[in-house]
Design a protein around this motif. Structure first.
Motif, PDB file in Angstrom:
ATOM      1  N   ARG A  77      27.838  43.127  29.282  1.00 51.87           N
ATOM      2  CA  ARG A  77      28.802  42.192  28.708  1.00 51.87           C
ATOM      3  C   ARG A  77      29.571  41.458  29.800  1.00 51.87           C
ATOM      4  O   ARG A  77      29.780  40.238  29.721  1.00 51.87           O
ATOM      5  CB  ARG A  77      29.772  42.939  27.786  1.00 51.87           C
ATOM      6  CG  ARG A  77      29.173  43.368  26.460  1.00 51.87           C
ATOM      7  CD  ARG A  77      30.235  43.854  25.506  1.00 51.87           C
ATOM      8  NE  ARG A  77      30.814  45.126  25.927  1.00 51.87           N
ATOM      9  CZ  ARG A  77      30.350  46.313  25.565  1.00 51.87           C
ATOM     10  NH1 ARG A  77      29.284  46.408  24.778  1.00 51.87           N
ATOM     11  NH2 ARG A  77      30.947  47.423  25.977  1.00 51.87           N
ATOM     12  N   LEU A  78      29.994  42.190  30.804  1.00 47.29           N
ATOM     13  CA  LEU A  78      30.762  41.573  31.884  1.00 47.29           C
ATOM     14  C   LEU A  78      29.916  40.612  32.704  1.00 47.29           C
ATOM     15  O   LEU A  78      30.438  39.655  33.289  1.00 47.29           O
ATOM     16  CB  LEU A  78      31.355  42.658  32.798  1.00 47.29           C
ATOM     17  CG  LEU A  78      32.457  43.514  32.162  1.00 47.29           C
ATOM     18  CD1 LEU A  78      32.889  44.611  33.119  1.00 47.29           C
ATOM     19  CD2 LEU A  78      33.645  42.662  31.756  1.00 47.29           C
ATOM     20  N   SER A  79      28.608  40.853  32.764  1.00 51.78           N
ATOM     21  CA  SER A  79      27.738  39.925  33.489  1.00 51.78           C
ATOM     22  C   SER A  79      27.604  38.599  32.748  1.00 51.78           C
ATOM     23  O   SER A  79      27.302  37.569  33.352  1.00 51.78           O
ATOM     24  CB  SER A  79      26.351  40.547  33.696  1.00 51.78           C
ATOM     25  OG  SER A  79      25.660  40.680  32.459  1.00 51.78           O
ATOM     26  N   VAL A  80      27.840  38.627  31.433  1.00 48.29           N
ATOM     27  CA  VAL A  80      27.777  37.399  30.632  1.00 48.29           C
ATOM     28  C   VAL A  80      29.098  36.640  30.687  1.00 48.29           C
ATOM     29  O   VAL A  80      29.134  35.429  30.885  1.00 48.29           O
ATOM     30  CB  VAL A  80      27.418  37.741  29.167  1.00 48.29           C
ATOM     31  CG1 VAL A  80      27.503  36.497  28.291  1.00 48.29           C
ATOM     32  CG2 VAL A  80      26.026  38.358  29.096  1.00 48.29           C
ATOM     33  N   LEU A  81      30.189  37.366  30.528  1.00 49.10           N
ATOM     34  CA  LEU A  81      31.494  36.704  30.469  1.00 49.10           C
ATOM     35  C   LEU A  81      32.597  37.689  30.840  1.00 49.10           C
ATOM     36  O   LEU A  81      32.612  38.822  30.364  1.00 49.10           O
ATOM     37  CB  LEU A  81      31.755  36.160  29.059  1.00 49.10           C
ATOM     38  CG  LEU A  81      33.080  35.444  28.845  1.00 49.10           C
ATOM     39  CD1 LEU A  81      33.144  34.162  29.676  1.00 49.10           C
ATOM     40  CD2 LEU A  81      33.286  35.130  27.364  1.00 49.10           C
ATOM     41  N   ARG A  82      33.494  37.222  31.677  1.00 45.37           N
ATOM     42  CA  ARG A  82      34.644  38.052  32.082  1.00 45.37           C
ATOM     43  C   ARG A  82      35.807  37.143  32.441  1.00 45.37           C
ATOM     44  O   ARG A  82      35.649  36.176  33.174  1.00 45.37           O
ATOM     45  CB  ARG A  82      34.280  38.928  33.286  1.00 45.37           C
ATOM     46  CG  ARG A  82      35.428  39.787  33.815  1.00 45.37           C
ATOM     47  CD  ARG A  82      34.931  40.661  34.958  1.00 45.37           C
ATOM     48  NE  ARG A  82      35.971  41.511  35.493  1.00 45.37           N
ATOM     49  CZ  ARG A  82      36.758  41.187  36.524  1.00 45.37           C
ATOM     50  NH1 ARG A  82      36.601  40.005  37.130  1.00 45.37           N
ATOM     51  NH2 ARG A  82      37.689  42.016  36.955  1.00 45.37           N
ATOM     52  N   PHE A  83      36.962  37.445  31.870  1.00 49.19           N
ATOM     53  CA  PHE A  83      38.185  36.740  32.221  1.00 49.19           C
ATOM     54  C   PHE A  83      39.169  37.740  32.814  1.00 49.19           C
ATOM     55  O   PHE A  83      39.342  38.835  32.275  1.00 49.19           O
ATOM     56  CB  PHE A  83      38.841  36.105  30.980  1.00 49.19           C
ATOM     57  CG  PHE A  83      38.078  34.960  30.389  1.00 49.19           C
ATOM     58  CD1 PHE A  83      38.000  33.746  31.057  1.00 49.19           C
ATOM     59  CD2 PHE A  83      37.460  35.088  29.164  1.00 49.19           C
ATOM     60  CE1 PHE A  83      37.308  32.677  30.504  1.00 49.19           C
ATOM     61  CE2 PHE A  83      36.767  34.032  28.602  1.00 49.19           C
ATOM     62  CZ  PHE A  83      36.687  32.821  29.268  1.00 49.19           C
ATOM     63  N   THR A  84      39.807  37.378  33.897  1.00 52.58           N
ATOM     64  CA  THR A  84      40.895  38.187  34.420  1.00 52.58           C
ATOM     65  C   THR A  84      42.189  37.762  33.732  1.00 52.58           C
ATOM     66  O   THR A  84      42.276  36.664  33.168  1.00 52.58           O
ATOM     67  CB  THR A  84      41.038  38.028  35.940  1.00 52.58           C
ATOM     68  OG1 THR A  84      41.430  36.675  36.229  1.00 52.58           O
ATOM     69  CG2 THR A  84      39.724  38.330  36.641  1.00 52.58           C
ATOM     70  N   LEU A  85      43.194  38.611  33.805  1.00 53.76           N
ATOM     71  CA  LEU A  85      44.476  38.261  33.220  1.00 53.76           C
ATOM     72  C   LEU A  85      45.081  37.047  33.914  1.00 53.76           C
ATOM     73  O   LEU A  85      45.751  36.226  33.271  1.00 53.76           O
ATOM     74  CB  LEU A  85      45.436  39.450  33.303  1.00 53.76           C
ATOM     75  CG  LEU A  85      45.152  40.608  32.338  1.00 53.76           C
ATOM     76  CD1 LEU A  85      46.167  41.719  32.549  1.00 53.76           C
ATOM     77  CD2 LEU A  85      45.168  40.146  30.892  1.00 53.76           C
TER      78      LEU A  85
END
Length: 245
Positions: A77-85
């Motif tokens: 999942r993180l390889s597809v999409l990841r947002f930091t705060l």
């Protein structure tokens, strides 16, 4: 008043050594008897012990496999999409809504952004074959700001009657007042504050897992040809790339 510390001192004199020897002998005797009893139980009930041991091994292996699968799924999942705060804090309201939409899509939902003036407390609507339909109300705010109970009342009033949702959640990059959290918990309105948002967007934990949404059988929504919202175009606000890494 200082506490008195208790320490064990060495025996003094023949009498104390004799008493210590008796205590040690009693302890050894007790341990030996316990070992003999355990041995007798193992001999007499070895089939049951063997089955219990195999069950313990199987449960341990199942848990280890489940943890490994979850770790792999989270990495995917993180390889597809990841947002930091930090990235989320820098967004505007509309970008935040699109980010939440894309995070739901990443987690296997069919989602679309619907937020606009007169949206009746729904910024994103999403559907899932296991968890049904969910309404998401996005509250992008300053980090120190708190979302109050009024937002919870609005979402509760429209999620089911207007949007025909099975569940609803308010998501913010700030926090909630205690009354808002407690009211949401009592009336089954989910909430995702800054820490939960970090788990979802930055650490890859699915929203439905964070909220512990109940599962339901796939069913057709009244008055529609499809059980969930139709596919949508993956469009993003100007200047954004939907955060795809």
């Amino acid at each position: 008043m200082s506490r008195r510390r208790f320490t064990i001192r060495r025996p003094r004199g023949v009498a104390e050594y004799g008493a210590a020897a008796l205590v040690a002998a009693a302890a050894v005797s007790l341990v030996v008897r316990l070992l003999v009893w355990v041995g007798e139980v193992l001999v007499r009930w070895w089939p049951v012990v063997a089955v219990l041991a195999l069950l313990g091994i199987a449960v341990g292996a199942w848990r280890a496999a489940a943890a490994a699968r979850e770790h792999t799924a989270r990495a995917q999942r993180l390889s597809v999409l990841r947002f930091t705060l930090a990235e989320i804090d820098a967004m505007d309201d509309r970008q935040f809504e699109f980010a939440l939409r894309d995070l739901l899509i990443r987690d296997g939902w069919s989602a679309r952004q619907v937020g606009q003036q007169g949206d009746q407390a729904a910024d994103v609507i999403a559907g899932h074959p296991t968890y049904g339909r969910i309404v998401v109300q996005a509250k992008h705010t300053k980090v120190a700001a708190k979302v109050g109970s009024q937002v919870m009342y609005q979402v509760k009033g429209t999620a089911g009657p207007v949007h025909r949702a099975n569940s609803a959640v308010v998501v913010t990059n700030g926090s909630f007042t205690r009354d808002a959290r407690e009211w949401g918990d009592r009336h089954t309105i989910g909430w995702a504050d800054r820490e939960r948002l970090r788990s979802w967007a930055e650490l890859g934990v699915p929203l439905h897992q964070i909220l512990q949404l109940p599962t339901l059988a796939r069913r057709r929504l009244p008055g529609t040809r499809q059980p969930f919202p139709a596919p949508y175009e993956r469009t993003a606000p100007e200047g954004r790339t939907n955060g795809v890494r």
